[in-house]
Design a protein around this motif. Structure first.
Motif: not given
Length: 258
Positions: A225-226, A231-232, A235
């Motif tokens: 997820s990072n 990650k984007k 969002q």
């Protein structure tokens, strides 16, 4: 890179008795209709998850911007069927690199290969395929829950959660333990990692503590997820689709089943 059956014209020149010269031009054309040559992939589907969501995930993980053309009514699907855009009369369809690709696995395979999400060799690709096929089985259960008849939903939910916690997630917990790396296959991100994260997050929407007995999957989830591109995508405001509500389900039924 996959080879698509569309080649430039090839000329063969031969001489006969050193006097006559003939040129034979052979043009080999693929059966695939020409697609979008202008850059960004273009996705044709309804405005919801369905079978296109895994494609969105792969493109996002690869950092590839894409456009979407939504089916809003049955006539939109009929138009694509009648103009020859849909080889088997079905969506999802993705316009990419001059092609109009259909069939979810074929699209995913192409994107994964093009953007280096398919392992470094044949052995890694075989493992990725094996894991992803299992994920597709679980994804099918998760994806179709909302369209189950009311009198079947409880049974479907119980079966879905049982398969997730007793068949599929234990397998991937074991794979991570035995492989001992940050990723499911090899030592780099692959489509298997991307699609497992997608499925984990979907399963948690039904049961938030579903990973309670799977510590390695918990760590995997946090790690993948990072990754910046993922990650984007996670969002708010991204092209990731939310769970289907009654309005989306109703629209899907009218487009595909009316």
């Amino acid at each position: 890179m996959r080879i698509i059956f569309s080649y430039q014209a090839m000329k063969y020149v031969y001489r006969k008795d050193l006097k006559e010269t003939a040129t034979c031009t052979v043009t080999i054309l693929g059966n695939q209709a020409r697609g979008n040559m202008s850059g960004k992939p273009k996705l044709h589907y309804f405005n919801g998850r369905g079978r296109m969501e895994s494609i969105r995930w792969l493109l996002a993980a690869a950092g590839v911007e894409f456009e979407e053309s939504y089916l809003e009514k049955k006539e939109d699907l009929t138009k694509l069927q009648q103009d020859g855009s849909l080889l088997f009369q079905q969506v999802p369809m993705v316009e990419i690199d001059g092609m109009k690709l259909v069939q979810t696995r074929a699209i995913a395979n192409y994107i994964a290969t093009k953007y280096n999400l398919y392992g470094k060799d044949l052995k890694e690709r075989a493992l990725i395929d094996m894991y992803v096929e299992g994920m597709f089985d679980l994804n099918e259960l998760l994806m179709t829950h909302e369209i189950q008849p009311a009198d079947k939903k409880d049974q479907h939910f119980a079966n879905m959660m049982d398969k997730a916690t007793n068949r599929y997630f234990p397998v991937f917990e074991k794979v991570l333990k035995e492989h001992g790396k940050d990723f499911l296959v090899g030592n780099q991100l692959s489509r298997a990692d991307v699609q497992l994260l997608e499925i984990i997050l979907m399963a948690e929407e039904f049961q938030p503590d579903i990973l309670a007995k799977f510590p390695l999957l918990q760590s995997f989830k946090a790690r993948i997820s990072n990754i910046p591109t993922i990650k984007k995508f996670l969002q708010p405001g991204s092209q990731r689709k939310p769970p289907s509500d009654e309005e989306v389900v109703d629209k899907v039924m009218k487009i595909f089943y009316s």
